[in-house]
Design a protein around this motif. Structure first.
Motif, mmCIF file in Angstrom:
data_model
loop_
_atom_site.group_PDB
_atom_site.id
_atom_site.type_symbol
_atom_site.label_atom_id
_atom_site.label_comp_id
_atom_site.label_asym_id
_atom_site.label_seq_id
_atom_site.Cartn_x
_atom_site.Cartn_y
_atom_site.Cartn_z
ATOM 1 N N LYS A 161 1.119 -4.962 -12.294
ATOM 2 C CA LYS A 161 -0.101 -5.655 -12.748
ATOM 3 C C LYS A 161 -1.374 -4.838 -12.505
ATOM 4 O O LYS A 161 -2.443 -5.383 -12.212
ATOM 5 N N LYS A 162 -1.273 -3.517 -12.647
ATOM 6 C CA LYS A 162 -2.439 -2.654 -12.511
ATOM 7 C C LYS A 162 -3.064 -2.332 -13.862
ATOM 8 O O LYS A 162 -4.055 -1.608 -13.945
ATOM 9 N N THR A 163 -2.464 -2.850 -14.907
ATOM 10 C CA THR A 163 -3.011 -2.686 -16.247
ATOM 11 C C THR A 163 -2.626 -3.901 -17.075
ATOM 12 O O THR A 163 -1.619 -4.564 -16.788
ATOM 13 N N GLU A 164 -3.422 -4.195 -18.080
ATOM 14 C CA GLU A 164 -3.146 -5.350 -18.937
ATOM 15 C C GLU A 164 -2.433 -4.937 -20.223
ATOM 16 O O GLU A 164 -2.313 -5.725 -21.157
ATOM 17 N N SER A 192 0.829 -1.206 0.000
ATOM 18 C CA SER A 192 0.000 0.000 0.000
ATOM 19 C C SER A 192 0.860 1.250 0.000
ATOM 20 O O SER A 192 0.561 2.233 -0.689
ATOM 21 N N PHE A 193 1.935 1.214 0.776
ATOM 22 C CA PHE A 193 2.873 2.340 0.838
ATOM 23 C C PHE A 193 3.459 2.608 -0.545
ATOM 24 O O PHE A 193 3.507 3.751 -1.010
ATOM 25 N N ASN A 194 3.896 1.554 -1.224
ATOM 26 C CA ASN A 194 4.475 1.691 -2.561
ATOM 27 C C ASN A 194 3.454 2.183 -3.576
ATOM 28 O O ASN A 194 3.790 2.941 -4.493
ATOM 29 N N SER A 195 2.214 1.737 -3.407
ATOM 30 C CA SER A 195 1.154 2.164 -4.330
ATOM 31 C C SER A 195 0.936 3.668 -4.238
ATOM 32 O O SER A 195 0.821 4.354 -5.259
ATOM 33 N N GLN A 196 0.896 4.186 -3.005
ATOM 34 C CA GLN A 196 0.730 5.622 -2.811
ATOM 35 C C GLN A 196 1.917 6.391 -3.385
ATOM 36 O O GLN A 196 1.766 7.432 -4.027
ATOM 37 N N ALA A 246 4.949 5.875 -16.075
ATOM 38 C CA ALA A 246 3.788 5.393 -15.320
ATOM 39 C C ALA A 246 3.223 4.117 -15.942
ATOM 40 O O ALA A 246 2.832 3.186 -15.224
ATOM 41 N N ASP A 247 3.178 4.060 -17.270
ATOM 42 C CA ASP A 247 2.683 2.857 -17.944
ATOM 43 C C ASP A 247 3.524 1.639 -17.571
ATOM 44 O O ASP A 247 2.987 0.579 -17.238
ATOM 45 N N ILE A 248 4.840 1.791 -17.624
ATOM 46 C CA ILE A 248 5.740 0.681 -17.310
ATOM 47 C C ILE A 248 5.570 0.255 -15.853
ATOM 48 O O ILE A 248 5.534 -0.941 -15.537
ATOM 49 N N SER A 249 5.454 1.238 -14.967
ATOM 50 C CA SER A 249 5.277 0.929 -13.550
ATOM 51 C C SER A 249 3.975 0.178 -13.309
ATOM 52 O O SER A 249 3.929 -0.795 -12.547
#
Length: 246
Positions: free
Chosen positions: A211-214, A53-57, A203-206
Protein backbone atom coordinates in the motif's frame (compact mmCIF):
# COMPACT_ATOMS: atom_id res chain seq x y z
CA UNK A 1 12.10 -33.40 -19.50
CA UNK A 2 12.99 -34.83 -16.07
CA UNK A 3 16.29 -36.04 -17.47
CA UNK A 4 17.01 -32.62 -18.95
CA UNK A 5 16.22 -30.96 -15.60
CA UNK A 6 18.67 -33.33 -13.91
CA UNK A 7 21.23 -32.37 -16.53
CA UNK A 8 20.73 -28.67 -15.72
CA UNK A 9 21.08 -29.47 -12.03
CA UNK A 10 24.38 -31.20 -12.74
CA UNK A 11 25.65 -28.20 -14.72
CA UNK A 12 24.77 -25.74 -11.95
CA UNK A 13 26.24 -28.04 -9.32
CA UNK A 14 29.65 -27.96 -11.04
CA UNK A 15 29.82 -24.15 -11.15
CA UNK A 16 30.09 -21.27 -8.71
CA UNK A 17 26.61 -20.01 -9.61
CA UNK A 18 24.93 -21.76 -6.65
CA UNK A 19 27.04 -20.21 -3.91
CA UNK A 20 27.54 -16.85 -5.63
CA UNK A 21 23.85 -16.25 -6.36
CA UNK A 22 22.89 -17.44 -2.87
CA UNK A 23 25.30 -14.99 -1.25
CA UNK A 24 24.07 -12.23 -3.56
CA UNK A 25 20.45 -12.86 -2.64
CA UNK A 26 21.24 -13.07 1.08
CA UNK A 27 23.40 -9.93 1.13
CA UNK A 28 20.51 -7.43 1.58
CA UNK A 29 19.19 -9.45 4.53
CA UNK A 30 22.61 -9.65 6.19
CA UNK A 31 23.28 -5.95 5.60
CA UNK A 32 19.88 -4.83 6.88
CA UNK A 33 20.25 -7.09 9.92
CA UNK A 34 23.66 -5.62 10.79
CA UNK A 35 22.42 -2.03 10.34
CA UNK A 36 19.45 -2.63 12.65
CA UNK A 37 21.68 -4.38 15.17
CA UNK A 38 24.30 -1.62 15.26
CA UNK A 39 21.82 1.28 15.21
CA UNK A 40 19.21 -0.32 17.43
CA UNK A 41 19.03 2.63 19.84
CA UNK A 42 18.50 5.09 17.00
CA UNK A 43 15.71 2.99 15.52
CA UNK A 44 14.09 2.59 18.95
CA UNK A 45 14.12 6.36 19.51
CA UNK A 46 12.57 6.88 16.07
CA UNK A 47 9.93 4.24 16.83
CA UNK A 48 10.99 2.20 13.79
CA UNK A 49 12.68 -0.77 15.45
CA UNK A 50 10.09 -3.27 14.19
CA UNK A 51 9.61 -5.82 11.46
CA UNK A 52 7.61 -3.49 9.20
CA UNK A 53 10.51 -1.03 9.12
CA UNK A 54 12.97 -3.87 8.61
CA UNK A 55 10.94 -5.19 5.66
CA UNK A 56 10.64 -1.71 4.19
CA UNK A 57 14.41 -1.29 4.15
CA UNK A 58 14.87 -4.76 2.69
CA UNK A 59 12.26 -4.22 -0.03
CA UNK A 60 13.90 -1.04 -1.31
CA UNK A 61 17.31 -2.71 -1.50
CA UNK A 62 16.29 -6.17 -2.64
CA UNK A 63 13.21 -5.82 -4.85
CA UNK A 64 14.51 -2.68 -6.59
CA UNK A 65 18.11 -3.70 -7.16
CA UNK A 66 19.59 -7.08 -6.24
CA UNK A 67 16.54 -9.24 -6.98
CA UNK A 68 16.36 -8.38 -10.70
CA UNK A 69 20.16 -8.24 -11.03
CA UNK A 70 20.79 -11.68 -9.48
CA UNK A 71 17.88 -13.21 -11.41
CA UNK A 72 19.29 -11.86 -14.66
CA UNK A 73 22.79 -12.97 -13.68
CA UNK A 74 21.61 -16.56 -13.14
CA UNK A 75 19.75 -16.58 -16.48
CA UNK A 76 22.69 -15.11 -18.38
CA UNK A 77 25.17 -17.48 -16.78
CA UNK A 78 23.02 -20.53 -17.62
CA UNK A 79 23.61 -19.83 -21.34
CA UNK A 80 27.07 -18.26 -21.11
CA UNK A 81 28.23 -21.45 -19.39
CA UNK A 82 27.29 -23.39 -22.53
CA UNK A 83 29.50 -21.13 -24.66
CA UNK A 84 32.28 -21.24 -22.10
CA UNK A 85 32.28 -25.06 -22.01
CA UNK A 86 31.71 -25.34 -25.79
CA UNK A 87 28.52 -27.33 -25.20
CA UNK A 88 26.13 -24.97 -27.01
CA UNK A 89 26.19 -27.16 -30.14
CA UNK A 90 25.25 -30.15 -28.01
CA UNK A 91 22.10 -28.27 -27.04
CA UNK A 92 21.32 -27.59 -30.70
CA UNK A 93 21.85 -31.20 -31.69
CA UNK A 94 20.22 -32.85 -28.67
CA UNK A 95 17.77 -35.67 -29.52
CA UNK A 96 15.07 -34.15 -27.33
CA UNK A 97 14.25 -31.27 -29.68
CA UNK A 98 15.42 -27.69 -29.43
CA UNK A 99 12.25 -26.24 -27.93
CA UNK A 100 12.25 -28.85 -25.18
CA UNK A 101 15.94 -28.21 -24.45
CA UNK A 102 15.70 -24.43 -24.14
CA UNK A 103 12.33 -24.61 -22.37
CA UNK A 104 13.86 -26.93 -19.76
CA UNK A 105 16.65 -24.44 -19.15
CA UNK A 106 14.12 -21.61 -18.67
CA UNK A 107 12.06 -23.74 -16.28
CA UNK A 108 15.09 -24.80 -14.25
CA UNK A 109 16.44 -21.25 -13.94
CA UNK A 110 12.98 -19.97 -12.95
CA UNK A 111 12.59 -22.62 -10.24
CA UNK A 112 16.14 -21.92 -9.03
CA UNK A 113 15.36 -18.20 -8.74
CA UNK A 114 12.13 -18.85 -6.82
CA UNK A 115 14.04 -21.12 -4.45
CA UNK A 116 16.46 -18.26 -3.80
CA UNK A 117 13.54 -15.96 -2.99
CA UNK A 118 12.22 -18.57 -0.57
CA UNK A 119 15.60 -18.62 1.18
CA UNK A 120 15.50 -14.81 1.43
CA UNK A 121 12.06 -14.99 3.07
CA UNK A 122 13.28 -17.61 5.56
CA UNK A 123 16.41 -15.58 6.37
CA UNK A 124 14.32 -12.47 6.90
CA UNK A 125 11.98 -14.24 9.31
CA UNK A 126 14.97 -15.65 11.20
CA UNK A 127 16.50 -12.16 11.39
CA UNK A 128 13.25 -10.83 12.82
CA UNK A 129 13.33 -13.39 15.63
CA UNK A 130 17.01 -12.69 16.37
CA UNK A 131 16.32 -8.95 16.58
CA UNK A 132 13.40 -9.57 18.92
CA UNK A 133 10.64 -8.30 16.67
CA UNK A 134 7.05 -9.33 17.25
CA UNK A 135 6.52 -11.88 14.48
CA UNK A 136 3.32 -13.88 14.26
CA UNK A 137 2.67 -16.80 11.95
CA UNK A 138 0.21 -14.67 9.98
CA UNK A 139 2.80 -11.92 9.46
CA UNK A 140 5.46 -14.41 8.40
CA UNK A 141 3.08 -16.09 5.97
CA UNK A 142 1.99 -12.76 4.49
CA UNK A 143 5.57 -11.57 4.02
CA UNK A 144 6.63 -14.87 2.40
CA UNK A 145 3.69 -14.67 0.01
CA UNK A 146 4.54 -11.07 -0.91
CA UNK A 147 8.19 -11.87 -1.54
CA UNK A 148 7.39 -14.95 -3.63
CA UNK A 149 4.96 -12.89 -5.71
CA UNK A 150 7.77 -10.42 -6.36
CA UNK A 151 9.96 -13.41 -7.27
CA UNK A 152 7.39 -14.72 -9.74
CA UNK A 153 7.26 -11.33 -11.46
CA UNK A 154 11.07 -11.23 -11.56
CA UNK A 155 11.11 -14.62 -13.31
CA UNK A 156 9.64 -12.79 -16.29
CA UNK A 157 13.19 -11.55 -16.96
CA UNK A 158 14.59 -15.07 -17.42
CA UNK A 159 13.60 -15.67 -21.08
CA UNK A 160 14.56 -12.09 -21.97
CA UNK A 161 18.08 -12.42 -20.57
CA UNK A 162 18.54 -15.88 -22.09
CA UNK A 163 17.55 -14.46 -25.47
CA UNK A 164 19.96 -11.52 -25.19
CA UNK A 165 22.78 -13.89 -24.20
CA UNK A 166 22.06 -16.11 -27.21
CA UNK A 167 22.18 -13.04 -29.46
CA UNK A 168 25.46 -11.64 -28.14
CA UNK A 169 27.04 -15.00 -27.26
CA UNK A 170 28.69 -13.43 -24.23
CA UNK A 171 28.30 -12.21 -20.68
CA UNK A 172 29.01 -8.47 -20.80
CA UNK A 173 26.26 -7.19 -23.12
CA UNK A 174 23.30 -8.81 -21.33
CA UNK A 175 24.62 -7.72 -17.93
CA UNK A 176 24.97 -4.15 -19.19
CA UNK A 177 21.29 -4.33 -20.19
CA UNK A 178 20.48 -5.72 -16.74
CA UNK A 179 22.30 -3.00 -14.83
CA UNK A 180 20.89 -0.23 -17.04
CA UNK A 181 17.36 -1.60 -16.72
CA UNK A 182 17.63 -2.05 -12.96
CA UNK A 183 19.12 1.39 -12.32
CA UNK A 184 16.29 2.91 -14.34
CA UNK A 185 13.97 1.82 -11.49
CA UNK A 186 15.25 4.76 -9.49
CA UNK A 187 14.16 7.15 -12.23
CA UNK A 188 10.79 5.42 -12.59
CA UNK A 189 10.01 5.34 -8.87
CA UNK A 190 7.35 8.03 -9.06
CA UNK A 191 6.31 7.48 -12.67
CA UNK A 192 2.70 6.34 -12.86
CA UNK A 193 3.49 4.09 -15.83
CA UNK A 194 6.66 2.51 -14.45
CA UNK A 195 5.15 -0.94 -15.16
CA UNK A 196 6.11 -0.39 -18.81
CA UNK A 197 9.65 -1.33 -17.79
CA UNK A 198 9.99 -5.09 -17.15
CA UNK A 199 12.67 -4.36 -14.54
CA UNK A 200 10.29 -2.13 -12.54
CA UNK A 201 7.34 -4.54 -12.38
CA UNK A 202 8.54 -6.49 -9.28
CA UNK A 203 8.92 -3.22 -7.34
CA UNK A 204 5.52 -1.98 -8.54
CA UNK A 205 3.80 -5.16 -7.35
CA UNK A 206 5.61 -5.03 -4.01
CA UNK A 207 4.64 -1.40 -3.45
CA UNK A 208 1.02 -2.09 -4.36
CA UNK A 209 0.83 -4.98 -1.89
CA UNK A 210 2.35 -2.88 0.90
CA UNK A 211 0.00 0.00 0.00
CA UNK A 212 2.83 2.42 -0.82
CA UNK A 213 1.23 3.32 -4.12
CA UNK A 214 -2.32 3.60 -5.42
CA UNK A 215 -1.48 2.00 -8.76
CA UNK A 216 -3.97 -0.59 -9.98
CA UNK A 217 -2.35 -4.00 -9.46
CA UNK A 218 -3.67 -5.22 -12.80
CA UNK A 219 -1.34 -2.89 -14.71
CA UNK A 220 1.95 -4.54 -13.65
CA UNK A 221 0.38 -8.02 -13.66
CA UNK A 222 -0.91 -7.66 -17.22
CA UNK A 223 2.41 -6.14 -18.32
CA UNK A 224 4.32 -9.01 -16.70
CA UNK A 225 2.17 -11.60 -18.49
CA UNK A 226 2.58 -9.84 -21.84
CA UNK A 227 6.33 -9.46 -21.44
CA UNK A 228 6.79 -13.06 -20.33
CA UNK A 229 4.72 -14.38 -23.24
CA UNK A 230 6.58 -12.25 -25.79
CA UNK A 231 10.04 -13.01 -24.37
CA UNK A 232 9.26 -16.72 -24.18
CA UNK A 233 7.96 -16.85 -27.76
CA UNK A 234 10.98 -14.94 -29.09
CA UNK A 235 13.58 -17.12 -27.39
CA UNK A 236 11.85 -20.38 -28.38
CA UNK A 237 11.51 -19.33 -32.03
CA UNK A 238 15.07 -18.01 -32.18
CA UNK A 239 16.60 -21.12 -30.64
CA UNK A 240 14.55 -23.43 -32.87
CA UNK A 241 15.58 -21.59 -36.04
CA UNK A 242 19.19 -20.94 -35.06
CA UNK A 243 21.95 -22.43 -37.19
CA UNK A 244 24.93 -24.38 -35.85
CA UNK A 245 27.03 -21.22 -35.48
CA UNK A 246 24.97 -19.95 -32.55
Amino acid sequence: MIRLLKCEFGKFKRTYINSLSFLGMMFPVFLTFIVFLIKKDDFVKAGSFNWDSFNSQLTIFFVFLLGPIITSFIAVFSVYYEYQQLTIKNMLMAPYGRIQVILTKIIYVSLFVLLQYLFVAAANILSAFLLGFDVTFEKAEEFTRQLLLAGVSTVMLVPLMIFITLIFKGFIAPMVVTVAGTLSNVLMLNWEKSYLSPFAIPADISFIITKKTEMNVMYPIVSACIYFTVFMAVVLIYFKKADQSI
